[in-house]
Design a protein around this motif. Sequence first.
Motif, short mmCIF file in Angstrom:
data_model
loop_
_atom_site.label_atom_id
_atom_site.label_comp_id
_atom_site.label_asym_id
_atom_site.label_seq_id
_atom_site.Cartn_x
_atom_site.Cartn_y
_atom_site.Cartn_z
N MET A 1 0.84 -1.17 0.00
CA MET A 1 0.00 0.00 0.00
C MET A 1 0.90 1.24 0.00
SD MET A 1 -3.06 1.22 2.54
CE MET A 1 -3.91 -0.30 2.39
N CYS A 2 0.47 2.23 -0.70
CA CYS A 2 1.22 3.48 -0.81
C CYS A 2 1.25 4.21 0.54
CB CYS A 2 0.57 4.36 -1.86
SG CYS A 2 1.34 5.98 -2.08
N CYS A 5 -0.85 7.93 0.00
CA CYS A 5 -2.31 8.01 -0.11
C CYS A 5 -3.04 6.87 0.60
CB CYS A 5 -2.71 8.04 -1.58
SG CYS A 5 -2.45 6.48 -2.45
N ASN A 6 -2.33 5.92 1.13
CA ASN A 6 -2.94 4.75 1.79
C ASN A 6 -3.89 3.99 0.87
OD1 ASN A 6 -1.63 5.11 4.26
ND2 ASN A 6 -3.16 6.62 4.90
N GLY A 7 -3.57 3.93 -0.42
CA GLY A 7 -4.36 3.17 -1.38
C GLY A 7 -5.57 3.87 -1.94
N THR A 8 -5.78 5.12 -1.59
CA THR A 8 -6.96 5.84 -2.07
C THR A 8 -6.74 6.53 -3.42
OG1 THR A 8 -6.36 7.89 -0.93
CG2 THR A 8 -7.73 6.31 0.29
N HIS A 9 -5.50 6.67 -3.84
CA HIS A 9 -5.12 7.36 -5.08
C HIS A 9 -5.37 8.86 -5.00
CE1 HIS A 9 -4.39 3.68 -7.42
NE2 HIS A 9 -5.36 3.18 -6.68
N CYS A 27 0.93 6.58 -7.09
CA CYS A 27 -0.07 5.64 -7.60
C CYS A 27 -0.74 6.13 -8.88
CB CYS A 27 -1.16 5.42 -6.56
SG CYS A 27 -0.57 4.73 -5.03
N GLU A 30 -7.01 6.51 -10.24
CA GLU A 30 -7.65 5.19 -10.22
C GLU A 30 -7.95 4.77 -11.65
OE1 GLU A 30 -10.54 4.13 -6.51
OE2 GLU A 30 -11.31 5.43 -8.04
#
Length: 58
Positions: A1-2, A5-9, A27, A30
């Motif tokens: 996970m980034c 951004c914690n995976g939110t992009h 990232c 999306e």
Amino acid sequence: MCQICNGTHVISAISVSSIMISCCPICGPESEEVQNARFANMLQEIAEIKRLRKKGVR
């Protein structure tokens, strides 16, 4: 996970009078498939809420 951004992009910068939202530089945006799936899921949730409200369930 980034880590940014914690995976939110999405990243946001908050200042005194505004919020700036942009794509994560690592990232990127999306993918269109993910956006469409998320949107379809939201529409299903809205339809379910409307159905439950018609039945009188909150």
